[in-house]
Design a protein around this motif. Structure first.
Motif, mmCIF file in Angstrom:
data_model
loop_
_atom_site.group_PDB
_atom_site.id
_atom_site.type_symbol
_atom_site.label_atom_id
_atom_site.label_comp_id
_atom_site.label_asym_id
_atom_site.label_seq_id
_atom_site.Cartn_x
_atom_site.Cartn_y
_atom_site.Cartn_z
ATOM 1 N N PHE A 5 0.816 -1.213 0.000
ATOM 2 C CA PHE A 5 0.000 0.000 0.000
ATOM 3 C C PHE A 5 0.852 1.266 0.000
ATOM 4 O O PHE A 5 0.318 2.363 -0.078
ATOM 5 C CB PHE A 5 -0.941 -0.001 1.213
ATOM 6 C CG PHE A 5 -2.235 -0.706 0.972
ATOM 7 C CD1 PHE A 5 -3.392 -0.005 0.707
ATOM 8 C CD2 PHE A 5 -2.294 -2.096 0.994
ATOM 9 C CE1 PHE A 5 -4.587 -0.654 0.475
ATOM 10 C CE2 PHE A 5 -3.480 -2.763 0.767
ATOM 11 C CZ PHE A 5 -4.634 -2.038 0.492
ATOM 12 N N PRO A 9 0.978 2.604 -4.799
ATOM 13 C CA PRO A 9 0.424 3.956 -4.947
ATOM 14 C C PRO A 9 1.486 5.004 -5.259
ATOM 15 O O PRO A 9 1.231 5.939 -6.021
ATOM 16 C CB PRO A 9 -0.222 4.218 -3.578
ATOM 17 C CG PRO A 9 -0.526 2.873 -3.043
ATOM 18 C CD PRO A 9 0.601 2.000 -3.506
ATOM 19 N N PHE A 31 -4.955 5.519 -0.788
ATOM 20 C CA PHE A 31 -4.520 4.240 -0.230
ATOM 21 C C PHE A 31 -3.900 4.351 1.165
ATOM 22 O O PHE A 31 -4.140 3.501 2.027
ATOM 23 C CB PHE A 31 -3.492 3.587 -1.168
ATOM 24 C CG PHE A 31 -4.028 3.308 -2.542
ATOM 25 C CD1 PHE A 31 -4.714 2.136 -2.808
ATOM 26 C CD2 PHE A 31 -3.845 4.221 -3.572
ATOM 27 C CE1 PHE A 31 -5.202 1.868 -4.073
ATOM 28 C CE2 PHE A 31 -4.326 3.960 -4.848
ATOM 29 C CZ PHE A 31 -5.014 2.787 -5.096
ATOM 30 N N SER A 34 -5.531 3.826 4.646
ATOM 31 C CA SER A 34 -5.963 2.464 4.976
ATOM 32 C C SER A 34 -4.979 1.790 5.926
ATOM 33 O O SER A 34 -5.350 0.862 6.652
ATOM 34 C CB SER A 34 -6.085 1.616 3.703
ATOM 35 O OG SER A 34 -7.017 2.176 2.810
#
Length: 238
Positions: A5, A9, A31, A34
């Protein structure tokens, strides 16, 4: 999972930033929250793009106009410094909806109006862009869309636009990162994420540079307006 993540990204963010001149942190902020707290995510995202922005600024340095950049940055930075402290006080969900609505409206206006974006903005509108951008940069690390419109309106060529928008963000990256470090938002434990993201973002920017060599400002404008609209939809829906 957290590395996935961060790296993917960041790669996509470098590609988007290289093609449109902005939007990297928007991509990462889809992203990063999260797996990271909101303010930490914004801070890491901003520092990750430092290497890519530096590369772009050096590449287009002959087109950079410091006089055009420094005034807007002072206003932008003053507001961003103040808004960094507001993340735990304000209803950020409402603010995201407001930003989303504004960006969608701007996208529709510039897409549907043939003469939009062809002339310089009045001083008052330009200052409003700087204030709004600085405010949301301090909260979410996102100050790009309106500043992109501002510098786009002043530019006659693609290199001129890229040079000034990237030079602006380079100064901003150093400044706002310092503010976040001073306020304890970023620390030594964030360095591994930042370094991994920098490598991925730089690679994405290299890909974008190969693509953008074939494009001019007329070609890139619809892409910029479209991405502003998609950014606004994201803030409205998520």
């Amino acid at each position: 999972m957290i590395w996935l993540f961060i790296i993917l990204p960041a790669l996509l963010a470098g590609l988007v930033q290289g093609l449109t001149g902005f939007g990297a942190v928007i991509i990462m902020m889809i992203f990063f929250p999260s797996v990271l707290p909101m303010q930490q995510a914004a801070g890491i995202g901003g520092v990750i793009m430092l290497a890519s922005v530096l590369v772009q600024t050096i590449r287009y340095r002959h087109y950079f106009d410091l006089k055009r950049v420094i005034g807007p940055f002072i206003i932008y930075a003053a507001v961003a410094t103040w808004s960094v402290h507001l993340g735990s006080v304000l209803d950020t969900h409402v603010l995201r909806l407001m930003l989303g609505g504004l960006l969608v409206a701007l996208c529709l206006y510039f897409t549907l109006s043939k003469s939009a974006g062809e002339h310089k903005y009045p001083l008052l509108i330009g200052i409003c862009f700087m204030i709004i951008s600085g405010f949301f940069n301090g909260l979410f690390g996102i100050g790009g869309p309106l500043m992109a419109l501002y510098f786009l309106s002043l530019s006659k060529t693609m290199p001129e636009y890229i040079a000034n928008i990237q030079g602006f963000f380079l100064i901003d990256a150093f400044y706002i990162a310092g503010v976040r470090v001073a306020n304890g938002i970023l620390g030594v434990t964030d360095i591994p994420y930042i370094l991994a993201g920098m490598v991925a973002a730089t690679f994405g920017t290299m890909i974008a540079n190969r693509l953008s060599m074939r494009w001019n400002l007329t070609t890139i404008k619809p892409l910029i307006y479209g991405f502003i609209g998609l950014s606004g939809l994201y803030y409205l829906l998520f």
